[in-house]
Motif scaffolding. Structure first.
Motif, PDB file in Angstrom:
ATOM      1  N   ALA A 208      36.995  63.892  20.115  1.00 56.92           N
ATOM      2  CA  ALA A 208      35.803  63.085  20.390  1.00 56.92           C
ATOM      3  C   ALA A 208      34.825  63.967  21.145  1.00 56.92           C
ATOM      4  O   ALA A 208      35.176  64.556  22.169  1.00 56.92           O
ATOM      5  N   ALA A 209      33.579  64.062  20.638  1.00 49.37           N
ATOM      6  CA  ALA A 209      32.604  64.968  21.246  1.00 49.37           C
ATOM      7  C   ALA A 209      31.263  64.275  21.433  1.00 49.37           C
ATOM      8  O   ALA A 209      30.861  63.411  20.644  1.00 49.37           O
ATOM      9  N   THR A 210      30.585  64.658  22.490  1.00 50.67           N
ATOM     10  CA  THR A 210      29.215  64.213  22.741  1.00 50.67           C
ATOM     11  C   THR A 210      28.462  65.388  23.339  1.00 50.67           C
ATOM     12  O   THR A 210      29.048  66.435  23.617  1.00 50.67           O
ATOM     13  N   GLY A 211      27.152  65.230  23.531  1.00 48.15           N
ATOM     14  CA  GLY A 211      26.404  66.333  24.105  1.00 48.15           C
ATOM     15  C   GLY A 211      24.929  66.238  23.810  1.00 48.15           C
ATOM     16  O   GLY A 211      24.369  65.139  23.685  1.00 48.15           O
ATOM     17  N   TYR A 212      24.295  67.385  23.636  1.00 51.29           N
ATOM     18  CA  TYR A 212      22.842  67.470  23.513  1.00 51.29           C
ATOM     19  C   TYR A 212      22.514  68.516  22.461  1.00 51.29           C
ATOM     20  O   TYR A 212      22.926  69.675  22.585  1.00 51.29           O
ATOM     21  N   ALA A 213      21.781  68.101  21.423  1.00 55.84           N
ATOM     22  CA  ALA A 213      21.454  69.015  20.323  1.00 55.84           C
ATOM     23  C   ALA A 213      20.008  68.796  19.896  1.00 55.84           C
ATOM     24  O   ALA A 213      19.743  68.163  18.869  1.00 55.84           O
ATOM     25  N   PRO A 214      19.033  69.309  20.653  1.00 58.75           N
ATOM     26  CA  PRO A 214      17.625  69.106  20.294  1.00 58.75           C
ATOM     27  C   PRO A 214      17.280  69.779  18.971  1.00 58.75           C
ATOM     28  O   PRO A 214      17.597  70.952  18.753  1.00 58.75           O
ATOM     29  N   LYS A 215      16.663  69.012  18.082  1.00 54.22           N
ATOM     30  CA  LYS A 215      16.283  69.498  16.759  1.00 54.22           C
ATOM     31  C   LYS A 215      17.462  70.126  16.017  1.00 54.22           C
ATOM     32  O   LYS A 215      17.312  71.084  15.253  1.00 54.22           O
ATOM     33  N   ILE A 220      24.561  71.614  24.499  1.00 55.19           N
ATOM     34  CA  ILE A 220      25.595  71.147  25.422  1.00 55.19           C
ATOM     35  C   ILE A 220      26.623  70.354  24.624  1.00 55.19           C
ATOM     36  O   ILE A 220      26.257  69.519  23.797  1.00 55.19           O
ATOM     37  N   VAL A 221      27.889  70.622  24.876  1.00 51.35           N
ATOM     38  CA  VAL A 221      28.948  69.843  24.246  1.00 51.35           C
ATOM     39  C   VAL A 221      30.014  69.511  25.270  1.00 51.35           C
ATOM     40  O   VAL A 221      30.413  70.351  26.069  1.00 51.35           O
ATOM     41  N   ASP A 222      30.419  68.249  25.283  1.00 50.34           N
ATOM     42  CA  ASP A 222      31.568  67.789  26.049  1.00 50.34           C
ATOM     43  C   ASP A 222      32.534  67.168  25.060  1.00 50.34           C
ATOM     44  O   ASP A 222      32.156  66.266  24.304  1.00 50.34           O
ATOM     45  N   THR A 223      33.742  67.664  25.061  1.00 49.83           N
ATOM     46  CA  THR A 223      34.686  67.220  24.045  1.00 49.83           C
ATOM     47  C   THR A 223      36.033  66.872  24.658  1.00 49.83           C
ATOM     48  O   THR A 223      36.453  67.466  25.653  1.00 49.83           O
ATOM     49  N   ALA A 224      36.689  65.872  24.069  1.00 53.35           N
ATOM     50  CA  ALA A 224      38.020  65.450  24.506  1.00 53.35           C
ATOM     51  C   ALA A 224      38.971  65.574  23.334  1.00 53.35           C
ATOM     52  O   ALA A 224      38.711  65.033  22.255  1.00 53.35           O
ATOM     53  N   TRP A 225      40.056  66.310  23.552  1.00 51.76           N
ATOM     54  CA  TRP A 225      41.097  66.439  22.539  1.00 51.76           C
ATOM     55  C   TRP A 225      42.306  65.628  22.982  1.00 51.76           C
ATOM     56  O   TRP A 225      42.734  65.715  24.143  1.00 51.76           O
TER      57      TRP A 225
END
Length: 330
Positions: A208-215, A220-225
């Motif tokens: 499961a991953a979230t973060g910031y990806a402009p355009k 930035i990525v925060d991920t949980a395995w």
């Protein structure tokens, strides 16, 4: 082993510093499309980590090629070291392998699973060796942590967190790091910890991953395995356009002890917390970039297939990182 180095950018200059003193590989040729770099005009060039030549150097003793393809055609070269933007890894590695060269290629392996598979297949069909530069598999603190995890001395791992942050690499030639199609964004840096998690714990059951990806550019990525029966693994990677310093760190909680390493706090130390006490665990003093190149050259020279970072493992790291980026919407 006669070696040809392709790419004299930041990491290429780190590799150059090793090859020119190696007792296993003899650097005989260099290639770069930037003529000043090929002329040895290196004064003032920068990188975010690692020793490298920052003064002008004399490259007249090496064959010099402005086109990588011409270096690959040099019959004297047995081993090719690729230090170019990620989008160029697959086509050049495949061409080098088909030309009968062994290939060491910087990470990430590529930016698509199909390209990674093509590199792997080219190595098999050409009967040549391919290794991707996942340097943390040679970083002393990470190597020692892997040994302690494998030993079971402190019980099974329950939780792990990994951190990797840096100023955005806006210094890169042509700003290629800040172009998704050339670097994959922060995937380029995050792939280190993805590979470590696979090395230490294996393939997860869920990501499961979230973060910031402009355009569409991952910054930035925060991920949980998630693993059945543990451990829970959290990873953070970020590029910050506002600046800051480079940091990598990890914390691994086991049943009877916790391992902690933080480059920003104590660059050389690996700490063990156990029984209410903190002790410093002795680790090796190898410089990881030199250790990985030395390992690859020695294994190839001995006719052995390198096992510390296999193409299949490197391909899987890319596949899982790409899934994280997909979840970011990148």
């Amino acid at each position: 082993m006669k070696v040809g180095l392709i790419g004299l950018g930041a990491i290429g200059r780190v590799h150059f510093a090793y090859w020119r003193k190696s007792s296993v590989g003899q650097l005989v040729a260099v290639s770069d499309r930037d003529q000043p770099k090929l002329d040895g005009k290196w004064t003032g060039l920068e990188f975010n980590i690692g020793p490298q030549a920052q003064e002008d150097v004399d490259l007249s003793v090496f064959a010099q090629y402005s086109r990588a393809e011409d270096l690959l055609a040099d019959p004297e070269i047995e081993l090719v070291d690729i230090c170019l933007p990620t989008r160029l890894h697959a086509p050049l590695a495949v061409a080098a392998l088909r030309a009968g060269k062994h290939v060491f290629c910087e990470k990430p392996m590529s930016l698509t699973a199909a390209d990674c598979a093509a590199m792997e297949e080219a190595a098999k069909s050409s009967n040549r060796h391919l290794m991707i530069g996942h340097c943390l598999r040679f970083w002393p603190q990470y190597v020692k942590a892997a040994e302690l995890l494998r030993s079971g001395e402190y019980g099974r791992p329950l939780y792990a967190e990994m951190h990797r942050s840096s100023p955005a690499p806006i210094w890169s030639d042509g700003d290629w790091y800040m172009k998704r199609e050339e670097s994959g964004g922060v995937l380029d840096m995050h792939i280190h910890d993805v590979d470590v998690a696979l090395w230490w714990f294996g393939r997860p059951q869920k990501i499961a991953a979230t973060g910031y990806a402009p355009k569409g550019l991952p910054m930035i990525v925060d991920t949980a395995w998630t693993y059945e029966g543990g451990p829970a693994v959290q990873m953070h990677a970020s590029w910050d356009r506002n600046g800051g310093s480079f940091r990598h760190a990890f914390r691994v909680v086991m049943e009877k002890g916790t391992l902690v390493h933080d480059l920003a706090v104590d660059p050389q130390a690996l700490h063990l917390l156990a029984g209410g006490k903190s002790t410093v665990v002795p680790v090796g003093n190898d410089w990881a970039y030199e250790a990985e190149l030395d390992y690859f050259a020695r294994e190839v020279a001995a006719g052995r297939s390198p096992q510390r970072s296999t193409p299949a493992e490197s391909r899987l790291a890319v596949e899982l990182a790409l899934e994280e980026m997909r979840q970011l919407g990148a």
